[in-house]
Design a protein around this motif. Structure first.
Motif, PDB file in Angstrom:
ATOM      1  N   SER A 132      14.108  13.433 -12.723  1.00  0.00           N
ATOM      2  CA  SER A 132      13.840  12.039 -12.165  1.00  0.00           C
ATOM      3  C   SER A 132      13.115  12.029 -10.950  1.00  0.00           C
ATOM      4  CB  SER A 132      15.613  11.621 -11.938  1.00  0.00           C
ATOM      5  OG  SER A 132      15.721  10.311 -11.413  1.00  0.00           O
ATOM      6  N   ALA A 133      13.236  12.814 -10.087  1.00  0.00           N
ATOM      7  CA  ALA A 133      12.642  12.595  -8.930  1.00  0.00           C
ATOM      8  C   ALA A 133      11.023  12.932  -9.082  1.00  0.00           C
ATOM      9  CB  ALA A 133      12.962  13.803  -7.759  1.00  0.00           C
ATOM     10  N   ASP A 134      10.512  13.599 -10.004  1.00  0.00           N
ATOM     11  CA  ASP A 134       9.167  13.616 -10.215  1.00  0.00           C
ATOM     12  C   ASP A 134       8.724  12.643 -10.810  1.00  0.00           C
ATOM     13  OD1 ASP A 134       8.115  16.391  -9.536  1.00  0.00           O
ATOM     14  OD2 ASP A 134       9.569  17.314 -11.231  1.00  0.00           O
ATOM     15  N   LEU A 135       9.558  11.880 -11.778  1.00  0.00           N
ATOM     16  CA  LEU A 135       9.096  10.792 -12.623  1.00  0.00           C
ATOM     17  C   LEU A 135       9.031   9.528 -11.451  1.00  0.00           C
ATOM     18  CD1 LEU A 135      11.508  11.271 -15.706  1.00  0.00           C
ATOM     19  CD2 LEU A 135       8.748  10.896 -15.723  1.00  0.00           C
ATOM     20  N   GLU A 136       9.889   9.372 -10.688  1.00  0.00           N
ATOM     21  CA  GLU A 136       9.869   8.406  -9.688  1.00  0.00           C
ATOM     22  C   GLU A 136       8.623   8.687  -8.667  1.00  0.00           C
ATOM     23  OE1 GLU A 136      10.418   6.570  -5.613  1.00  0.00           O
ATOM     24  OE2 GLU A 136      10.385   8.794  -5.967  1.00  0.00           O
ATOM     25  N   ARG A 137       8.214   9.549  -8.518  1.00  0.00           N
ATOM     26  CA  ARG A 137       6.996   9.940  -7.762  1.00  0.00           C
ATOM     27  C   ARG A 137       5.718   9.560  -8.499  1.00  0.00           C
ATOM     28  NH1 ARG A 137       4.508   9.189  -3.363  1.00  0.00           N
ATOM     29  NH2 ARG A 137       2.979  10.736  -2.747  1.00  0.00           N
ATOM     30  N   MET A 138       5.626   9.755  -9.941  1.00  0.00           N
ATOM     31  CA  MET A 138       4.837   9.320 -10.617  1.00  0.00           C
ATOM     32  C   MET A 138       4.687   7.860 -10.405  1.00  0.00           C
ATOM     33  SD  MET A 138       5.319  11.966 -13.910  1.00  0.00           S
ATOM     34  CE  MET A 138       4.170  11.701 -15.012  1.00  0.00           C
ATOM     35  N   GLY A 139       5.529   7.210 -10.607  1.00  0.00           N
ATOM     36  CA  GLY A 139       5.663   5.770 -10.524  1.00  0.00           C
ATOM     37  C   GLY A 139       4.901   5.385  -9.049  1.00  0.00           C
ATOM     38  N   ASP A 140       5.465   5.857  -8.049  1.00  0.00           N
ATOM     39  CA  ASP A 140       4.727   5.680  -6.530  1.00  0.00           C
ATOM     40  C   ASP A 140       3.468   5.880  -6.762  1.00  0.00           C
ATOM     41  OD1 ASP A 140       7.349   5.082  -5.943  1.00  0.00           O
ATOM     42  OD2 ASP A 140       7.522   7.030  -4.707  1.00  0.00           O
ATOM     43  N   LEU A 141       2.883   6.955  -7.366  1.00  0.00           N
ATOM     44  CA  LEU A 141       1.345   7.220  -7.423  1.00  0.00           C
ATOM     45  C   LEU A 141       0.814   6.156  -8.263  1.00  0.00           C
ATOM     46  CD1 LEU A 141       1.488  11.112  -7.936  1.00  0.00           C
ATOM     47  CD2 LEU A 141       0.666  10.009  -5.904  1.00  0.00           C
ATOM     48  N   ALA A 142       1.212   5.626  -9.304  1.00  0.00           N
ATOM     49  CA  ALA A 142       0.425   4.536  -9.930  1.00  0.00           C
ATOM     50  C   ALA A 142       0.780   3.188  -9.110  1.00  0.00           C
ATOM     51  CB  ALA A 142       1.372   4.154 -11.242  1.00  0.00           C
ATOM     52  N   ARG A 143       1.757   3.218  -8.200  1.00  0.00           N
ATOM     53  CA  ARG A 143       1.550   1.864  -7.556  1.00  0.00           C
ATOM     54  C   ARG A 143       0.568   2.202  -6.438  1.00  0.00           C
ATOM     55  NH1 ARG A 143       6.822   2.145  -4.108  1.00  0.00           N
ATOM     56  NH2 ARG A 143       5.386   3.606  -2.974  1.00  0.00           N
ATOM     57  N   HIS A 144       0.229   3.506  -5.842  1.00  0.00           N
ATOM     58  CA  HIS A 144      -0.610   3.710  -4.889  1.00  0.00           C
ATOM     59  C   HIS A 144      -2.203   2.974  -5.498  1.00  0.00           C
ATOM     60  CE1 HIS A 144       2.384   5.294  -2.358  1.00  0.00           C
ATOM     61  NE2 HIS A 144       2.076   6.507  -2.636  1.00  0.00           N
ATOM     62  N   ILE A 145      -2.303   3.408  -6.576  1.00  0.00           N
ATOM     63  CA  ILE A 145      -3.864   3.155  -7.049  1.00  0.00           C
ATOM     64  C   ILE A 145      -3.706   1.563  -7.311  1.00  0.00           C
ATOM     65  CG2 ILE A 145      -4.995   3.378  -9.424  1.00  0.00           C
ATOM     66  CD1 ILE A 145      -3.643   6.223  -9.738  1.00  0.00           C
ATOM     67  N   ALA A 146      -2.702   0.954  -7.806  1.00  0.00           N
ATOM     68  CA  ALA A 146      -2.643  -0.474  -7.780  1.00  0.00           C
ATOM     69  C   ALA A 146      -2.927  -1.087  -6.362  1.00  0.00           C
ATOM     70  CB  ALA A 146      -1.404  -0.719  -8.345  1.00  0.00           C
ATOM     71  N   LYS A 147      -2.435  -0.442  -5.392  1.00  0.00           N
ATOM     72  CA  LYS A 147      -2.472  -0.972  -4.102  1.00  0.00           C
ATOM     73  C   LYS A 147      -4.016  -0.938  -3.565  1.00  0.00           C
ATOM     74  CE  LYS A 147       2.058  -0.947  -2.026  1.00  0.00           C
ATOM     75  NZ  LYS A 147       2.957  -0.040  -1.118  1.00  0.00           N
ATOM     76  N   VAL A 148      -4.623   0.198  -3.707  1.00  0.00           N
ATOM     77  CA  VAL A 148      -6.073   0.218  -3.693  1.00  0.00           C
ATOM     78  C   VAL A 148      -7.122  -0.674  -4.208  1.00  0.00           C
ATOM     79  CG1 VAL A 148      -7.933   1.807  -3.749  1.00  0.00           C
ATOM     80  CG2 VAL A 148      -5.852   2.815  -3.043  1.00  0.00           C
ATOM     81  N   ALA A 149      -6.519  -0.996  -5.532  1.00  0.00           N
ATOM     82  CA  ALA A 149      -7.225  -1.912  -6.267  1.00  0.00           C
ATOM     83  C   ALA A 149      -7.190  -3.306  -5.712  1.00  0.00           C
ATOM     84  CB  ALA A 149      -6.832  -1.898  -7.756  1.00  0.00           C
ATOM     85  N   ARG A 150      -5.898  -3.468  -5.258  1.00  0.00           N
ATOM     86  CA  ARG A 150      -5.753  -4.708  -4.688  1.00  0.00           C
ATOM     87  C   ARG A 150      -6.441  -4.916  -3.300  1.00  0.00           C
ATOM     88  NH1 ARG A 150       0.594  -6.466  -3.166  1.00  0.00           N
ATOM     89  NH2 ARG A 150       0.208  -4.786  -1.626  1.00  0.00           N
ATOM     90  N   MET A 151      -6.351  -3.948  -2.552  1.00  0.00           N
ATOM     91  CA  MET A 151      -6.850  -4.079  -1.136  1.00  0.00           C
ATOM     92  C   MET A 151      -8.499  -4.340  -1.291  1.00  0.00           C
ATOM     93  SD  MET A 151      -7.149  -1.133   1.679  1.00  0.00           S
ATOM     94  CE  MET A 151      -7.474   0.261   0.726  1.00  0.00           C
ATOM     95  N   ARG A 152      -9.091  -3.783  -2.410  1.00  0.00           N
ATOM     96  CA  ARG A 152     -10.623  -3.889  -2.484  1.00  0.00           C
ATOM     97  C   ARG A 152     -10.971  -5.363  -3.102  1.00  0.00           C
ATOM     98  NH1 ARG A 152     -11.355  -1.473   1.942  1.00  0.00           N
ATOM     99  NH2 ARG A 152     -10.946   0.714   2.014  1.00  0.00           N
ATOM    100  N   TYR A 153     -10.115  -5.835  -3.912  1.00  0.00           N
ATOM    101  CA  TYR A 153     -10.390  -7.017  -4.734  1.00  0.00           C
ATOM    102  C   TYR A 153     -11.118  -7.972  -3.802  1.00  0.00           C
ATOM    103  CZ  TYR A 153      -9.568 -11.237  -7.417  1.00  0.00           C
ATOM    104  OH  TYR A 153      -9.858 -12.371  -8.351  1.00  0.00           O
ATOM    105  N   PRO A 154     -11.944  -8.570  -4.284  1.00  0.00           N
ATOM    106  CA  PRO A 154     -12.467  -8.763  -5.712  1.00  0.00           C
ATOM    107  C   PRO A 154     -13.660  -7.592  -6.073  1.00  0.00           C
ATOM    108  CG  PRO A 154     -13.747 -10.049  -4.371  1.00  0.00           C
ATOM    109  CD  PRO A 154     -12.952  -9.723  -3.530  1.00  0.00           C
ATOM    110  N   GLU A 155     -13.874  -6.616  -5.179  1.00  0.00           N
ATOM    111  CA  GLU A 155     -14.834  -5.587  -5.612  1.00  0.00           C
ATOM    112  C   GLU A 155     -14.124  -4.664  -6.315  1.00  0.00           C
ATOM    113  OE1 GLU A 155     -17.867  -6.007  -4.857  1.00  0.00           O
ATOM    114  OE2 GLU A 155     -17.557  -7.853  -4.087  1.00  0.00           O
TER     115      GLU A 155
END
Length: 213
Positions: A87-110
């Protein structure tokens, strides 16, 4: 009482399968957000991580409660302890996907990823989502052989991760400092996502075999 106990044990496994499905979907959507500069997808991934966190917390509470009240031994205890770690590993995987999304949001619209590296990141996202899907099936089916084979795909992600760094160090490519930092972090997020998937698979092997080969 025993029937209720075993139903609760089964529910732990069902929750792990659900978490694996959610984090795989999150990574796919985060990759789309990253490569397409898709802000709604990025926001959706960031918001949806709360559901994974809630499942993680709920599973931990139920598991610890079962250990305290039922005092399981042998295989049941191994199941519960391994489930806490998965469960801890899977929760961390979710966090990593969120980190990727945050980078996408930060650089938007680029787009945060230079054009020449986008195929590499697309492939890492594809493999990561496949790993999460396989983790769900491995946990559901208690498939030891599939769990052992999962590491081969992780090796591909590791090679792609190294290829990103080789590109960054190449004299033929010239990235801005901002792009180089983004790409370094993003590549690490995908590599760690795959590593956690392998960790879940290894814990499943231990759960089923008890460490006996």
């Amino acid at each position: 009482m025993r029937d209720a106990y075993h139903e609760q044990l089964d529910s732990v496994g069902h929750t792990l399968v659900e978490m694996a499905g959610l984090v795989g979907q999150a990574l796919s959507r985060a990759t789309r957000a990253l490569l397409d500069a898709d802000l709604p997808s990025a926001e959706a991934v960031i918001s949806a991580d709360d559901a994974v966190d809630a499942l993680h917390r709920g599973l931990d509470v139920r598991t610890l409660d079962l250990i305290a009240r039922q005092q399981p031994v042998a295989g049941d205890l191994r199941t519960l302890v391994a489930s806490l770690r998965m469960s801890a590993d899977l929760e961390r995987m979710g966090d990593l996907a969120r980190h990727i999304a945050k980078v996408a949001r930060m650089r938007y619209p680029e787009c945060a990823v230079p054009e020449d590296l986008r195929p590499t990141f697309a492939r890492m996202g594809e493999i990561g989502a496949e790993l999460a899907d396989k983790v769900a099936r491995i946990v559901e089916d208690q498939d030891v052989e599939a769990a052992r084979m999962l590491e081969r795909q992780d090796d591909v992600v590791d090679r792609l991760h190294r290829a990103v760094f080789n590109a960054l160090l190449s004299k033929e490519t010239a990235y801005t400092i901002e792009a180089a930092i983004d790409v370094t972090l993003l590549s690490r997020y995908y590599e760690r996502f795959a590593d956690h998937a392998v960790s879940v698979a290894r814990r499943l092997v231990f759960l089923v075999t008890g460490g006996d080969e």
